[in-house]
Design a protein around this motif. Structure first.
Motif, PDB file in Angstrom:
ATOM      1  N   ASN A   1     -14.037   9.286   6.150  1.00 42.53           N
ATOM      2  CA  ASN A   1     -15.016   9.794   5.184  1.00 42.53           C
ATOM      3  C   ASN A   1     -16.002   8.674   4.847  1.00 42.53           C
ATOM      4  OD1 ASN A   1     -16.009  10.130   2.301  1.00 42.53           O
ATOM      5  ND2 ASN A   1     -15.056  12.137   2.618  1.00 42.53           N
ATOM      6  N   GLY A   2     -17.285   8.915   5.118  1.00 40.09           N
ATOM      7  CA  GLY A   2     -18.288   7.877   4.912  1.00 40.09           C
ATOM      8  C   GLY A   2     -18.390   7.413   3.470  1.00 40.09           C
ATOM      9  N   ALA A   3     -18.267   8.343   2.522  1.00 36.91           N
ATOM     10  CA  ALA A   3     -18.358   7.968   1.108  1.00 36.91           C
ATOM     11  C   ALA A   3     -17.193   7.064   0.706  1.00 36.91           C
ATOM     12  CB  ALA A   3     -18.374   9.223   0.234  1.00 36.91           C
ATOM     13  N   PHE A   4     -16.047   7.239   1.341  1.00 37.82           N
ATOM     14  CA  PHE A   4     -14.908   6.357   1.061  1.00 37.82           C
ATOM     15  C   PHE A   4     -15.193   4.946   1.558  1.00 37.82           C
ATOM     16  CE2 PHE A   4     -10.917   4.302   2.311  1.00 37.82           C
ATOM     17  CZ  PHE A   4     -10.233   4.340   1.108  1.00 37.82           C
ATOM     18  N   VAL A   5     -15.853   4.838   2.702  1.00 32.92           N
ATOM     19  CA  VAL A   5     -16.204   3.513   3.225  1.00 32.92           C
ATOM     20  C   VAL A   5     -17.096   2.785   2.224  1.00 32.92           C
ATOM     21  CG1 VAL A   5     -17.396   2.278   5.070  1.00 32.92           C
ATOM     22  CG2 VAL A   5     -15.949   4.246   5.616  1.00 32.92           C
ATOM     23  N   LYS A   6     -18.063   3.514   1.658  1.00 37.69           N
ATOM     24  CA  LYS A   6     -18.936   2.901   0.664  1.00 37.69           C
ATOM     25  C   LYS A   6     -18.115   2.393  -0.513  1.00 37.69           C
ATOM     26  CE  LYS A   6     -22.254   2.479  -2.572  1.00 37.69           C
ATOM     27  NZ  LYS A   6     -22.072   2.080  -3.977  1.00 37.69           N
TER      28      LYS A   6
ATOM     29  N   ILE B   1       0.859  -1.174   0.000  1.00 38.29           N
ATOM     30  CA  ILE B   1       0.000   0.000   0.000  1.00 38.29           C
ATOM     31  C   ILE B   1       0.901   1.231   0.000  1.00 38.29           C
ATOM     32  CG2 ILE B   1      -1.946  -1.080   1.189  1.00 38.29           C
ATOM     33  CD1 ILE B   1      -0.944   0.177   3.794  1.00 38.29           C
ATOM     34  N   PRO B   2       0.379   2.417  -0.350  1.00 33.09           N
ATOM     35  CA  PRO B   2       1.193   3.628  -0.264  1.00 33.09           C
ATOM     36  C   PRO B   2       1.816   3.780   1.124  1.00 33.09           C
ATOM     37  CG  PRO B   2      -0.825   4.083  -1.456  1.00 33.09           C
ATOM     38  CD  PRO B   2      -0.960   2.688  -0.922  1.00 33.09           C
ATOM     39  N   SER B   3       3.011   4.315   1.156  1.00 32.41           N
ATOM     40  CA  SER B   3       3.802   4.342   2.395  1.00 32.41           C
ATOM     41  C   SER B   3       3.108   5.041   3.557  1.00 32.41           C
ATOM     42  CB  SER B   3       5.148   5.038   2.140  1.00 32.41           C
ATOM     43  OG  SER B   3       5.879   4.320   1.176  1.00 32.41           O
ATOM     44  N   HIS B   4       2.263   6.036   3.276  1.00 33.76           N
ATOM     45  CA  HIS B   4       1.620   6.790   4.354  1.00 33.76           C
ATOM     46  C   HIS B   4       0.226   6.246   4.700  1.00 33.76           C
ATOM     47  CE1 HIS B   4       0.309   8.494   0.560  1.00 33.76           C
ATOM     48  NE2 HIS B   4      -0.708   9.082   1.177  1.00 33.76           N
ATOM     49  N   TRP B   5      -0.201   5.144   4.081  1.00 30.12           N
ATOM     50  CA  TRP B   5      -1.489   4.522   4.395  1.00 30.12           C
ATOM     51  C   TRP B   5      -1.324   3.527   5.545  1.00 30.12           C
ATOM     52  CZ3 TRP B   5      -5.293   3.151  -0.093  1.00 30.12           C
ATOM     53  CH2 TRP B   5      -5.447   4.262  -0.942  1.00 30.12           C
ATOM     54  N   GLU B   6      -2.451   3.102   6.119  1.00 32.14           N
ATOM     55  CA  GLU B   6      -2.465   2.095   7.166  1.00 32.14           C
ATOM     56  C   GLU B   6      -3.356   0.924   6.755  1.00 32.14           C
ATOM     57  OE1 GLU B   6      -2.572   3.886  11.413  1.00 32.14           O
ATOM     58  OE2 GLU B   6      -3.835   5.211  10.190  1.00 32.14           O
ATOM     59  N   VAL B   7      -3.143  -0.208   7.401  1.00 33.03           N
ATOM     60  CA  VAL B   7      -4.096  -1.320   7.317  1.00 33.03           C
ATOM     61  C   VAL B   7      -4.766  -1.433   8.676  1.00 33.03           C
ATOM     62  CG1 VAL B   7      -4.386  -3.815   7.103  1.00 33.03           C
ATOM     63  CG2 VAL B   7      -2.860  -2.597   5.536  1.00 33.03           C
ATOM     64  N   ARG B   8      -6.107  -1.359   8.683  1.00 27.99           N
ATOM     65  CA  ARG B   8      -6.824  -1.385   9.959  1.00 27.99           C
ATOM     66  C   ARG B   8      -8.056  -2.284   9.834  1.00 27.99           C
ATOM     67  NH1 ARG B   8      -7.459   4.685  12.102  1.00 27.99           N
ATOM     68  NH2 ARG B   8      -7.829   3.560  14.055  1.00 27.99           N
ATOM     69  N   ARG B   9      -8.462  -2.838  10.957  1.00 28.06           N
ATOM     70  CA  ARG B   9      -9.707  -3.602  10.984  1.00 28.06           C
ATOM     71  C   ARG B   9     -10.886  -2.623  10.886  1.00 28.06           C
ATOM     72  NH1 ARG B   9      -8.530  -8.833  12.471  1.00 28.06           N
ATOM     73  NH2 ARG B   9      -6.507  -9.098  13.510  1.00 28.06           N
ATOM     74  N   LEU B  10     -11.960  -3.073  10.249  1.00 25.00           N
ATOM     75  CA  LEU B  10     -13.103  -2.182  10.033  1.00 25.00           C
ATOM     76  C   LEU B  10     -13.607  -1.595  11.345  1.00 25.00           C
ATOM     77  CD1 LEU B  10     -15.124  -1.027   7.956  1.00 25.00           C
ATOM     78  CD2 LEU B  10     -16.568  -3.024   8.393  1.00 25.00           C
ATOM     79  N   LYS B  11     -13.617  -2.389  12.422  1.00 21.87           N
ATOM     80  CA  LYS B  11     -14.139  -1.905  13.698  1.00 21.87           C
ATOM     81  C   LYS B  11     -13.284  -0.784  14.293  1.00 21.87           C
ATOM     82  CE  LYS B  11     -11.783  -5.454  16.493  1.00 21.87           C
ATOM     83  NZ  LYS B  11     -11.994  -6.623  17.380  1.00 21.87           N
ATOM     84  N   GLN B  12     -12.040  -0.624  13.769  1.00 19.76           N
ATOM     85  CA  GLN B  12     -11.171   0.429  14.282  1.00 19.76           C
ATOM     86  C   GLN B  12     -11.489   1.787  13.669  1.00 19.76           C
ATOM     87  OE1 GLN B  12      -7.465  -1.640  13.287  1.00 19.76           O
ATOM     88  NE2 GLN B  12      -7.015  -1.826  15.486  1.00 19.76           N
ATOM     89  N   PHE B  13     -12.169   1.790  12.513  1.00 21.57           N
ATOM     90  CA  PHE B  13     -12.509   3.093  11.934  1.00 21.57           C
ATOM     91  C   PHE B  13     -13.993   3.244  11.615  1.00 21.57           C
ATOM     92  CE2 PHE B  13     -10.986   0.420   8.426  1.00 21.57           C
ATOM     93  CZ  PHE B  13     -11.896   0.632   7.404  1.00 21.57           C
ATOM     94  N   CYS B  14     -14.798   2.215  11.921  1.00 20.88           N
ATOM     95  CA  CYS B  14     -16.248   2.292  11.753  1.00 20.88           C
ATOM     96  C   CYS B  14     -16.943   1.509  12.866  1.00 20.88           C
ATOM     97  CB  CYS B  14     -16.688   1.699  10.403  1.00 20.88           C
ATOM     98  SG  CYS B  14     -16.189   2.640   8.956  1.00 20.88           S
TER      99      CYS B  14
ATOM    100  N   LEU C   1      -6.391   2.010   4.584  1.00 23.68           N
ATOM    101  CA  LEU C   1      -7.030   3.276   4.944  1.00 23.68           C
ATOM    102  C   LEU C   1      -6.051   4.431   4.750  1.00 23.68           C
ATOM    103  CD1 LEU C   1      -9.732   4.346   6.170  1.00 23.68           C
ATOM    104  CD2 LEU C   1      -8.557   4.373   8.376  1.00 23.68           C
ATOM    105  N   PRO C   2      -6.350   5.335   3.808  1.00 23.61           N
ATOM    106  CA  PRO C   2      -5.522   6.539   3.647  1.00 23.61           C
ATOM    107  C   PRO C   2      -5.953   7.616   4.640  1.00 23.61           C
ATOM    108  CG  PRO C   2      -7.232   6.464   1.969  1.00 23.61           C
ATOM    109  CD  PRO C   2      -7.381   5.211   2.788  1.00 23.61           C
ATOM    110  N   PRO C   3      -5.201   8.729   4.733  1.00 25.96           N
ATOM    111  CA  PRO C   3      -5.623   9.857   5.568  1.00 25.96           C
ATOM    112  C   PRO C   3      -6.981  10.387   5.098  1.00 25.96           C
ATOM    113  CG  PRO C   3      -3.334  10.095   4.923  1.00 25.96           C
ATOM    114  CD  PRO C   3      -3.870   8.954   4.132  1.00 25.96           C
ATOM    115  N   LYS C   4      -7.729  11.043   6.005  1.00 28.29           N
ATOM    116  CA  LYS C   4      -9.102  11.445   5.698  1.00 28.29           C
ATOM    117  C   LYS C   4      -9.177  12.379   4.490  1.00 28.29           C
ATOM    118  CE  LYS C   4     -13.395  13.121   7.719  1.00 28.29           C
ATOM    119  NZ  LYS C   4     -14.111  13.601   8.918  1.00 28.29           N
TER     120      LYS C   4
END
Length: 459
Positions: free
Chosen positions: A132-137, A20-33, A173-176
């Motif tokens: 961003n909710g639209a990004f989640v979609k 993934i891009p260097s400044h992105w993260e990998v997170r579980r869905l429950k951590q950001f939603c 997950l990228p920055p917001k």
């Protein structure tokens, strides 16, 4: 469109995503939603508060859940209203269905919908503050998330996602601010693709109208534009060639029968044993033997219902648009049996041919009479009785002219069908392009930051 990649990437621990891009993260869905599987069913209970219910089909058939949708009336408790009311930024997903392909279909809620409640068989995915909710979609629109959810679904006759499976799916997950750029870019580009798809769908509609007109004209007016005409004596038929006869369908038939309705398995036989045809085997005017259900081994076939070459099969019960659909079996299918929602008409060989009668029943004139004569309390299930079908009038030319008409229709319809197939292939390619673009953007395979300006115009 050629879009640059990110300047630097880093490896992930995900099996399905190497980098993934260097400044992105990998997170579980429950951590950001926050994920809320709904328990609100469509029943109205006395003493509960009236609400509008966002149900399965509202999500399955729409990308956006908006006020304009016709929501079902239901009731809910105050606790349910507090928990499952739709708010701006929510993504609603299907959490169970008959097949894994229909799991995690997503729709986005762009504005608060007071009084609208998320219904049963769905889960709400609500973004936390830095998301961003639209990004989640869009994450749920990607082929990667769909595949992850399909693999996580469990069940036999009906498959579903557990709360644990949804909560713990790992996603990039990228920055917001970057999430917003991706969604703006995807909204713009998918709108363009959707417009191209709509153009092809309209072309298909026009081609089908042309196909219908070709059939209708040939079986009611013949092929010779200079042939003398006469009044058919049937108001909805008008004039027909002078040398044609007007007969009732019952005078052309040896017999009309319907099949049986055993309890079958939920899979096709594929020629490896007896199968009972589904009513959809005649949709579109072509006989599709693959549209069947396997007969359980403990049930004995009924030989009298086996499909034979030349059988004219008519759907007895279906939606208003499909009831009376007709097709002819081009060969024997001794392992297939007609169901009770199909009629089989056996034609007198010296009076007419099965193929000609099938063409006539597909004409505008005949379809109008079938839809007018169909009955049923529900639009989703209409029935055509034997008497209505047998009492229909049909203009009948000589057998050799019937064959000429059939050949002419075949030639013209083959050309139309080829154009239709090209349009359908174009739609398939556009849809693939759409899916690939969304998927590439949300996992960081392409860098769209310089292609849009969030909150302003395009760069």
């Amino acid at each position: 469109m050629s879009i640059a990649k990110y300047p630097t990437y880093k490896e992930t621990e995900l099996e399905w995503l190497e980098v993934i891009p260097s400044h992105w993260e990998v997170r579980r869905l429950k951590q950001f939603c926050d994920v809320f599987p709904s328990n609100v069913d469509k029943k109205s209970v006395e003493g509960e508060t009236p609400v509008r219910l966002c149900n399965y089909t509202d999500v399955y058939y729409n990308d956006i859940v908006a006020e304009s949708l016709k929501f079902m009336a239901a009731t809910a408790t105050e606790e349910q209203i507090g928990k499952f009311s739709l708010k701006a930024g929510d993504t609603i997903i299907t959490k169970d269905s008959e097949t894994a392909d229909d799991i995690a279909i997503a729709a986005y809620v762009p504005q608060d919908l007071p009084g609208v409640i998320c219904g049963y068989h769905l889960s709400m995915v609500r973004p936390k503050e830095a998301v961003n909710g639209a990004f989640v979609k869009r994450l749920f629109d990607s082929i990667y998330t769909k595949s992850l959810m399909a693999v996580s679904a469990n069940g036999l006759t009906r498959v579903g996602l557990s709360q644990y499976a949804i909560d713990n799916v790992e996603l990039p997950l990228p920055p917001k601010e970057e999430q917003a750029s991706i969604t703006v870019f995807l909204d713009r580009e998918t709108t363009k693709i959707d417009a191209l798809i709509a153009e092809q769908q309209r072309l298909i509609e026009l081609l089908q109208e042309k196909r219908q007109a070709v059939i209708s004209h040939a079986v009611t007016k013949g092929l010779n534009p200079d042939a003398p005409m006469k009044d058919s004596g049937v108001e909805w038929l008008g004039e027909v060639p002078e040398h044609w006869c007007i007969k009732k369908i019952k005078h052309l038939c040896i017999s009309l029968e319907q099949g049986w309705s055993p309890q079958c398995e939920n899979e096709p036989s594929e020629g490896e044993g007896p199968g009972v045809l589904k009513v959809g085997c005649v949709n579109g005017g072509l006989f599709r033997p693959s549209e069947n259900k396997k007969l359980p081994t403990e049930l004995a076939p009924v030989p009298q219902y086996s499909v034979k070459m030349g059988d004219l099969l008519v759907s007895r019960a279906n939606t208003k648009e499909l009831v009376g659909s007709v097709a002819v079996a081009a060969e024997d299918y001794p392992w297939l049996y007609i169901c009770d929602k199909l009629y089989r008409i056996t034609i007198k060989p010296k009076s007419s041919s099965s193929n000609y009668l099938a063409l006539y029943l597909a004409s505008r004139e005949a379809r109008g009479q079938i839809e007018l004569g169909a009955s049923g309390a529900s639009p989703s299930m209409q029935n055509i009785s034997q008497s209505v079908l047998l009492d229909m009038s049909i203009p009948v030319p000589q057998l050799d002219e019937q064959e000429s008409i059939r050949n002419d229709i075949t030639i013209q319809c083959d050309q139309i069908d080829q154009l239709t197939a090209k349009a359908m292939e174009a739609i398939r390619l556009f849809q693939e392009r759409r899916s690939a673009l969304i998927s590439a953007a949300v996992i960081g395979q392409i860098d769209v930051r310089g292609l849009v300006e969030v909150g302003g115009g395009e760069q």
